[in-house]
Design a protein around this motif. Structure first.
Motif, PDB file in Angstrom:
ATOM      1  N   ASP A  55       0.914  -1.256  -0.012  1.00 23.82           N
ATOM      2  CA  ASP A  55      -0.174   0.077   0.068  1.00 23.82           C
ATOM      3  C   ASP A  55       0.716   1.275  -0.290  1.00 23.82           C
ATOM      4  N   LEU A  56       0.696   1.947  -1.052  1.00 23.50           N
ATOM      5  CA  LEU A  56       1.695   3.099  -1.116  1.00 23.50           C
ATOM      6  C   LEU A  56       0.879   4.361  -0.775  1.00 23.50           C
ATOM      7  N   HIS A  57       1.713   5.204   0.010  1.00 16.59           N
ATOM      8  CA  HIS A  57       1.106   6.472   0.596  1.00 16.59           C
ATOM      9  C   HIS A  57       2.057   7.562  -0.068  1.00 16.59           C
ATOM     10  N   LEU A  58       1.829   8.897   0.282  1.00 17.07           N
ATOM     11  CA  LEU A  58       2.581   9.972  -0.137  1.00 17.07           C
ATOM     12  C   LEU A  58       4.249   9.981   0.185  1.00 17.07           C
ATOM     13  N   GLY A  59       4.332   9.306   1.341  1.00 20.62           N
ATOM     14  CA  GLY A  59       5.819   9.143   1.770  1.00 20.62           C
ATOM     15  C   GLY A  59       6.511   8.337   0.715  1.00 20.62           C
ATOM     16  N   HIS A  60       5.842   7.407   0.028  1.00 21.84           N
ATOM     17  CA  HIS A  60       6.689   6.643  -1.009  1.00 21.84           C
ATOM     18  C   HIS A  60       6.570   7.644  -2.382  1.00 21.84           C
ATOM     19  N   SER A  61       5.429   8.518  -2.279  1.00 18.91           N
ATOM     20  CA  SER A  61       5.223   9.061  -3.735  1.00 18.91           C
ATOM     21  C   SER A  61       6.473  10.183  -3.716  1.00 18.91           C
ATOM     22  N   VAL A  62       7.281  10.485  -2.529  1.00 23.26           N
ATOM     23  CA  VAL A  62       8.456  11.473  -2.736  1.00 23.26           C
ATOM     24  C   VAL A  62       9.263  10.820  -3.673  1.00 23.26           C
ATOM     25  N   ILE A  63       9.851   9.555  -3.333  1.00 21.12           N
ATOM     26  CA  ILE A  63      10.711   9.087  -4.198  1.00 21.12           C
ATOM     27  C   ILE A  63      10.423   8.621  -5.640  1.00 21.12           C
ATOM     28  N   LEU A  64       9.251   8.301  -5.619  1.00 23.53           N
ATOM     29  CA  LEU A  64       8.663   7.876  -6.818  1.00 23.53           C
ATOM     30  C   LEU A  64       8.440   8.880  -7.958  1.00 23.53           C
TER      31      LEU A  64
END
Length: 408
Positions: A55-64
RNA sequence: GGGGAGGUACCGAAGCGGUCAAACGGGGCAGACUGUAAAUCUGUUGGCUACGCCUUCACAGGUUCGAAUCCUGUCCUCCCCA
């Protein structure tokens, strides 16, 4: 697609450095970028992901998002599904032994991860690899060889190892192999750049070290800050329940985004939105002078990025209505009950799934957290009589609504 | 291999024969308040067919009218020595 060529260094750096916390070493990155522009040969940019947490959240989105920027600059990006490491367990932080995932789970999770990541990445330009491909066939001898390239002293330099060691927490021996495995990924893929959160610094550096040991040009380690969660103190993480998931409903996304402390308004703009680079300074000022509106715009922007402008508008309207005006939302889940028999309110609340147990429902009632058609119900024995058709609006806690429909 | 300490609810941590569903802190939830789902204050925080009943203090047995507390075994962790 619009621009397939790799732009000049300055242009690249401007984009690449947005929000980064550290680049090791920066000069080398500049050199690599220069070379890439000159030869028009894309750099190999690597990002590893952990498929145990799909489950991706905004935290992951930073690197993505950082990865996406490299794609847009014309570089070659590789997303590694860490299926091999996942099947054994998790290295850093968590002291819980995760149940070893089955092959199918890992593959399914990997797929789900990619699906979600595709909201940010350009799937066409993303090479997907599973690290079991090269890690699984390694023999014990290969592993020993690999391990001989690193020392214990350097290994326990890793922040969380040090801390856990000092706290007398358990550190399993195999955990030392994780940074090595991750480093092996870099060696295998001959990566030029590895992306990661700042908490990954150690692991990324191991990759760099190993590449040198194996005579490769060592990768640049590009670290992004950890996004602080909605609680304003800890990093965004599912286990702290301070996250905004990229799959979340527009209303939840909007509301959660709005709940961040004011100091986070700017970092969020910088790290998780697609707001034009040039407008950031202006936003920084407005975040201080007009936090309320700036934050609403932030919430809207985030919602728009994942659900589109129309849904973002609706989410805003929903928030205004339910939270600010304390009104009932336009739409809510419906629950149908037969009037052949009576129903205790306690049971009904539990059946909506809004609470996990009837004890919890009872507590809510006692504390005034249950409203029926706008009126507080404080009697846990309240019940609906048989034979009476009708509809009622049930409010559980601050923001859970349900329409109760009684009919025979 | 030898010696010592310890495993308590979501987490940390008290309790060491009955008054323990288990102090206290954090977290969570709710109420009030608020530009906000922030901050603050207050309450609450095992389950249930609910003024009573049931299941919990690593696991399995045992002693006792009665055990989280005592005994035995098992599993796990940490520290010191080798």
């Amino acid at each position: 697609m619009i621009n397939m060529s790799i732009p000049p260094v300055k242009e690249q750096l401007e984009i690449i450095e947005r929000g980064t916390i550290e680049i090791v070493p920066r000069e080398e990155l500049v050199r690599k970028l220069e070379n890439a522009h000159k030869t028009q040969k894309p750099l190999r940019v690597k990002l590893g992901c952990d498929p145990t947490r799909p489950d991706l959240h905004l935290g992951h989105s930073v690197i993505l998002r950082k990865m996406r920027q490299f794609q847009d600059l014309g570089h070659h990006t590789i997303l590694i599904i860490g299926d091999f490491t996942a099947m054994i367990g998790d290295p850093s932080g968590a002291n819980k032994t995760r149940p070893a995932l089955t092959r199918e789970d890992v593959v399914a999770n990997g797929r789900s991860y990619f699906e979600q990541a595709s909201k940010i990445l350009d799937p066409e330009k993303t090479e997907i690899v599973y690290n079991s491909e090269w890690l699984a066939p390694m023999s014990f001898e290969d592993v020993i060889r690999l391990a001989s390239h690193y020392t214990v002293a350097r290994m326990i330099e890793r922040d969380d190892f040090t801390k856990r060691y000092q706290n007398s927490d358990t550190i399993s021996l195999h955990e030392f192999l994780y940074p090595l495995a991750q480093g092996q990924d870099s060696v295998h893929l001959k990566s030029d750049i590895e992306l990661g959160g700042i908490d990954q610094k150690f692991n990324l550096l191991v990759g760099r070290h190993l590449q040198k040991e194996f005579g490769q040009s060592p990768q640049i380690c590009l670290m992004m800050p950890l996004l602080v969660g909605t609680d304003g103190t800890q990093k965004m993480s599912k286990s702290y329940d301070n996250y905004i998931g990229i799959d979340e409903k527009p209303e939840d996304m909007y509301g959660k985004a709005l709940s961040i402390p004011d100091e986070l308004i700017f970092p969020y703009y910088e790290l998780v939105t697609d707001l034009d680079q040039g407008r950031l300074p202006e936003i920084r000022k407005r975040a201080a002078s007009d936090p309320r509106n700036t934050k609403h715009e932030l919430a809207w922007t985030i919602t728009r990025m994942y659900h589109g402008a129309e849904m973002a508008d609706q989410a805003r309207a929903h928030f205004e209505k339910t939270v600010i005006q304390k009104d009932v939302p336009d739409e809510m889940p419906e629950f149908v009950f037969s009037t052949d028999s009576g129903h205790g309110l306690l049971d009904i609340i539990r059946e909506t799934g809004f609470v996990p147990s009837s004890s919890e429902a009872r507590r809510l009632i006692t504390q005034g957290g249950i409203t029926l058609d706008g009126e507080k119900i404080t009697d846990p024995r309240f019940h609906f009589e048989a034979g009476r058709d009708g509809e009622h609006i049930l409010k559980v806690g601050k923001r859970k609504f349900g329409k109760l429909i009684f009919k025979s």
